[in-house]
Each structure stands twice: as C-alpha cells, then as structure tokens.
Design a protein around this motif. Structure first.
Motif, PDB file in Angstrom:
ATOM      1  N   SER A   1       0.817  -1.229   0.000  1.00  0.00           N
ATOM      2  CA  SER A   1       0.000   0.000   0.000  1.00  0.00           C
ATOM      3  C   SER A   1       0.842   1.266   0.000  1.00  0.00           C
ATOM      4  O   SER A   1       0.465   2.287   0.584  1.00  0.00           O
ATOM      5  N   ILE A   2       2.001   1.219  -0.659  1.00  0.00           N
ATOM      6  CA  ILE A   2       2.841   2.403  -0.778  1.00  0.00           C
ATOM      7  C   ILE A   2       3.210   2.604  -2.247  1.00  0.00           C
ATOM      8  O   ILE A   2       3.390   1.635  -2.979  1.00  0.00           O
ATOM      9  N   PRO A   3       3.323   3.856  -2.701  1.00  0.00           N
ATOM     10  CA  PRO A   3       3.713   4.110  -4.094  1.00  0.00           C
ATOM     11  C   PRO A   3       5.221   3.947  -4.265  1.00  0.00           C
ATOM     12  O   PRO A   3       5.978   3.901  -3.293  1.00  0.00           O
TER      13      PRO A   3
ATOM     14  N   GLU B   1       2.305  -3.038  12.593  1.00  0.00           N
ATOM     15  CA  GLU B   1       0.945  -2.569  12.291  1.00  0.00           C
ATOM     16  C   GLU B   1      -0.078  -3.689  12.504  1.00  0.00           C
ATOM     17  O   GLU B   1      -1.180  -3.438  12.998  1.00  0.00           O
ATOM     18  N   ILE B   2       0.302  -4.906  12.136  1.00  0.00           N
ATOM     19  CA  ILE B   2      -0.599  -6.046  12.348  1.00  0.00           C
ATOM     20  C   ILE B   2      -0.833  -6.252  13.838  1.00  0.00           C
ATOM     21  O   ILE B   2      -1.969  -6.453  14.294  1.00  0.00           O
TER      22      ILE B   2
ATOM     23  N   ALA C   1      -3.128  -2.475  10.355  1.00  0.00           N
ATOM     24  CA  ALA C   1      -2.507  -2.797   9.077  1.00  0.00           C
ATOM     25  C   ALA C   1      -3.519  -2.704   7.941  1.00  0.00           C
ATOM     26  O   ALA C   1      -4.662  -3.135   8.087  1.00  0.00           O
ATOM     27  N   PRO C   2      -3.124  -2.151   6.788  1.00  0.00           N
ATOM     28  CA  PRO C   2      -4.038  -2.121   5.636  1.00  0.00           C
ATOM     29  C   PRO C   2      -4.293  -3.532   5.118  1.00  0.00           C
ATOM     30  O   PRO C   2      -3.471  -4.435   5.288  1.00  0.00           O
TER      31      PRO C   2
ATOM     32  N   THR D   1      -0.303  -7.991   4.228  1.00  0.00           N
ATOM     33  CA  THR D   1      -1.052  -8.332   5.440  1.00  0.00           C
ATOM     34  C   THR D   1      -1.688  -9.701   5.315  1.00  0.00           C
ATOM     35  O   THR D   1      -1.670 -10.508   6.263  1.00  0.00           O
ATOM     36  N   LYS D   2      -2.278  -9.968   4.155  1.00  0.00           N
ATOM     37  CA  LYS D   2      -2.913 -11.264   3.944  1.00  0.00           C
ATOM     38  C   LYS D   2      -1.907 -12.396   4.098  1.00  0.00           C
ATOM     39  O   LYS D   2      -2.164 -13.394   4.784  1.00  0.00           O
ATOM     40  N   ILE D   3      -0.738 -12.259   3.481  1.00  0.00           N
ATOM     41  CA  ILE D   3       0.263 -13.331   3.539  1.00  0.00           C
ATOM     42  C   ILE D   3       0.817 -13.478   4.950  1.00  0.00           C
ATOM     43  O   ILE D   3       0.983 -14.593   5.456  1.00  0.00           O
ATOM     44  N   MET D   4       1.082 -12.374   5.620  1.00  0.00           N
ATOM     45  CA  MET D   4       1.704 -12.425   6.936  1.00  0.00           C
ATOM     46  C   MET D   4       0.753 -12.904   8.028  1.00  0.00           C
ATOM     47  O   MET D   4       1.193 -13.308   9.103  1.00  0.00           O
ATOM     48  N   THR D   5      -0.552 -12.869   7.751  1.00  0.00           N
ATOM     49  CA  THR D   5      -1.509 -13.316   8.766  1.00  0.00           C
ATOM     50  C   THR D   5      -2.142 -14.665   8.423  1.00  0.00           C
ATOM     51  O   THR D   5      -2.948 -15.178   9.202  1.00  0.00           O
ATOM     52  N   THR D   6      -1.791 -15.219   7.280  1.00  0.00           N
ATOM     53  CA  THR D   6      -2.346 -16.521   6.886  1.00  0.00           C
ATOM     54  C   THR D   6      -1.568 -17.639   7.570  1.00  0.00           C
ATOM     55  O   THR D   6      -0.342 -17.696   7.491  1.00  0.00           O
TER      56      THR D   6
END
Length: 456
Positions: free
Chosen positions: A161-163, A227-228, A233-234, A239-244
């Motif tokens: 989520s960063i440019p 952030e998680i 966390a966005p 985020t999806k990978i780190m929380t799966t």
C-alpha cells in the motif's frame, strides 16, 4: 506491404566446445542455443559434470510439470545464481518446505483477492500515464525503463500500500536496477560440481545490491508486523500473507521467511511484468493495425472516471495481444528440473540427477505445433490450432503444481496497463533501433527498447 517479423535472437552453430557454450550461456541463454532445438522433440547435452535433457514434446512436459512434479523438483543449479537475493523463497525451494510456503501464499492470490487489488493497480496505472505524458513529445524513449517503473509501482501499491515514490520502495527499485546489471543468468557453480560448503563467487556488487535490497525489505516487513500487532494494518497482499496460517501446521511466516518471499514477489512480479509490457508496446508499434484495435477496445470498454474491476473483462482482444506477447517473449525462457530417479524419455536413458530443461521459449515457437510460430498474431487464440496449443504447448507461467501463483494477477495488470497506455498515446518504433532479445533474469532487449510516444 511485407509484414514485419518480431525480433528473434540469432542461434549459435550446432557444435561448440563446452567452455564456449558456458561463455555464451552466461552472456545470453537464447543465442547460446542451436537452431535445431526449435524442431527437436528432445535434445541431450553432456558435460563432464552432468547431463542435461531439453524436452520439447508436450507429453513429456506434462509428465515433468503436471503428472509427477515431486519426481522432478527444481534443480539446485537454479538456486546458485539467485541465492544472494532470494534466500529460501518459494521460487527455489522444493518438497515439504515449498508445499508449506505455497499453502500460505496461494490464498492471497485467489480470484476474490485479485479484485481487491484493483484500486491499487489502477492508481499505479494512472501514475504511469502521468509520467509518460511528460515524455510523449515524439522523442525516442527507452520504454523498458518506463515499464520497470510502472511494474514496480504496481507491486509496492498492491503488496504494501505504498507508491514507488516511498523512500523504501524507491530504494529497492534503484538497488534492483544495480542487481540486474551485475547478475549473470547463471553462476559458475551451476556448471561445476562445487561442494555446498564452498563459497559461491558472486560479484561483489551483486552481493552488495542483494544485501541492500533485503535490508530494505526487512524494514517494510518489520513495520508491517508492528501494524498487524497494533490492529492498524491495511488489507493488502502483505497483510494477507503475513496473517495466513498454514492449514496443516498452523504456522505463519517468520520475519526472515517473509523477506525471502517479498524478494521473489518483487523479482517475479516486477521483472516479468516489465519485460512482457515492454515487448507488447514494441510489437504494437510495428503492427499499427493491431495497436488501433487495442486503442478502440480500450476507448469503448474503459471509463477512467469510474474505474471498476469489471472493466478488465471487456478487454478480450487486449488480453489476446498480451497472451501472444507472452508466447513470443516468455519472461522466464527456461525452467530447470532434476530427475530424482532413473527415467526413460523417448526410448533414451535419463540418469538420476540429470537436468531436465523445459523451455517455453522453444516450445512456444515449435513449427510442428504452432501455425506461423515466429509471427505475431493475436487472433490465433480464436483458431483451433491456437486453442489446442494453449492447452498443450503454452506455459509462460509454468504449469502444474508449480504454476506461478501470480499468473492471474499478471494477466490483469498487463492487459490494464497496455490498454490504458495505448488508449492515451500513439506508439511508433524508432528507425534503426530494432531490439535484440537476450535472456538475463528475464527476456529483455540487449540495448533497450526504443519507442516514440505522442498523444492520441
């Protein structure tokens, strides 16, 4: 008027010495191969240290990639050149380690999740158009640099989520450009039986760039983990990978493992997309009638004022163009597997430990399979020959259990960026600057791809 032929590298003579082959291979894997490989069903290459078999028959490819992948794991020789950057990532692991990694990663790239990445992908596309608008004055542009910038922006926006303008994202991008320039396709250890304990002779700049990239990625993953933990966390891919959690073990990725995985996401997601998009723009430049069809489809199918994920489904011809580009210029031209037990292919003994080379570059251009194999014809995918070959002889993202987890992501990204660029700009080739394909990390042009852009 004679239709242009898409650029293709020259082939080497049929017979060369081993050391001449090694030198050619390190410079460019494509021109190091003889012309006869495009016709061969299987070819054997012997060295004093190992035997290699290139398989160019759909039934053999399916045996290795689809039917018996555990019997033909990725060759350790692939790891030799990429180890400084990729560590123990999903791209180079095998067995239970690889299966665990895929169980954690794959849910992030399922269909529903891809829809959720679209807003970030659209923002990256708008940013790319704005950058190109400042250069669309008809002067020559080296377009690979622009597509690399755009693809890197897509990766960072969808993953973290960063440019690309973010300090760390920009740092990774710049260091990766250094890594590309210093990293040969194959480390010498890939050709020699060097013991695992012996240091690999990677160039100092290659090792330094890889270390810098990994440190920057570690900063991103550490910040995301914080952030998680704090619940802010966005909801992006990282985020999806780190929380799966692995549904078998219940584990999540450790911080060091996540650095490995982000490194391959950046390498695969950025490098391959940049390569394919650059070749697509060049082919549209030399085939203006195809370019006009893509522009018309984009004008009719996309409303920039109200962008939605469903727009991509209206880009059917553009997807066929991108599919055809991936046939002619598969970003990863060769895949190397290793036989774990003695085999017999086409009546020939394949000893245990042999290297099994699956070459999308050659398979996609085999005359006995494809009509007009070296020609650019996006309409082929509507023909019976094209449909049959797509099922049997088209593997730009590999196939079977190890098919690229981001294949769907890449097709959406490629079609969207291609459509929007052509919708906005007219693209023309630069006379006397025909690109020559070479393979380093991916299939790129030896001296870049030069184009002229003007507003439509």
């Amino acid at each position: 008027m004679t239709r242009p032929t898409p650029p293709k590298p020259p082939s080497r003579p049929d017979k060369v010495s081993l050391w001449r082959y090694v030198r050619l291979f390190r410079q460019d894997i494509l021109s190091a191969q003889p012309q006869k490989l495009y016709r061969a069903r299987m070819a054997e290459f012997r060295t004093p240290f190992f035997r290699s078999f290139m398989i160019n028959e759909p039934s053999l490819v399916k045996t290795v990639l689809n039917e018996r992948p555990d019997d033909f794991p990725k060759s350790d020789r692939v790891r030799e050149g990429l180890a400084p950057l990729l560590g123990n990532s999903v791209f180079v692991t095998n067995g239970e380690v690889w299966k665990r990694q895929r169980r954690i990663i794959d849910p992030a790239f399922e269909g529903g999740r891809l829809k959720e990445t679209f807003p970030a992908m659209w923002q990256a596309t708008e940013a790319a158009l704005a950058r190109l608008a400042t250069r669309a004055d008809g002067a020559p542009i080296e377009i690979e640099a622009e597509t690399s910038h755009a693809a890197a922006d897509v990766i960072f926006r969808t993953l973290f989520s960063i440019p690309i303008e973010h300090e760390i994202a920009a740092g990774v991008f710049e260091e990766f450009r250094t890594y590309q320039r210093t990293q040969p396709l194959v480390n010498l250890a890939a050709f020699l039986p060097i013991p695992r304990w012996m240091p690999r002779l990677h160039a100092r700049r290659t090792r330094a760039s890889a270390e810098s990239i990994r440190k920057l990625i570690a900063r991103l993953t550490e910040a995301r983990q914080q952030e998680i933990t704090e619940g802010r966390a966005p909801d992006d891919l990282a985020t999806k990978i780190m929380t799966t959690r692995d549904p078998v073990t219940g584990d999540v990725f450790e911080p060091a493992e996540m650095v490995d995985q982000v490194a391959i996401f950046f390498l695969a997601g950025h490098e391959t997309s940049a390569s394919a998009l650059a070749w697509a723009l060049y082919l549209l430049a030399i085939y203006p009638e195809v370019q006009d069809r893509v522009a018309a489809e984009a004008l009719n199918g996309i409303d920039p004022a109200t962008p939605t994920f469903s727009m991509v489904s209206r880009l059917s011809f553009t997807r066929d163009v991108f599919r055809e580009v991936l046939r002619l210029y598969p970003p990863v031209p060769m895949m190397v597997r290793q036989a774990t037990c003695p085999e017999t292919f086409r009546g020939r003994d394949v000893p245990r430990g042999s290297q099994i080379v699956v070459s999308p570059w050659h398979l996609h251009r085999t005359p006995r399979l494809w009509d007009d194999p070296d020609g650019f014809d996006p309409d082929r995918w509507k023909t019976e020959n094209g449909k049959q070959c797509q099922r049997d002889a088209y593997i730009p993202f590999s196939s079977g259990a190890r098919v690229c987890t981001g294949a769907g992501f890449a097709m959406i990204e490629g079609a969207l960026l291609l459509a929007m660029i052509v919708r906005r700009f007219r693209i023309e080739p630069v006379e006397g600057r025909e690109p020559v394909p070479v393979a380093h990390l991916t299939v790129r042009a030896r001296d870049g791809i030069w184009l002229r852009l003007t507003p439509r």
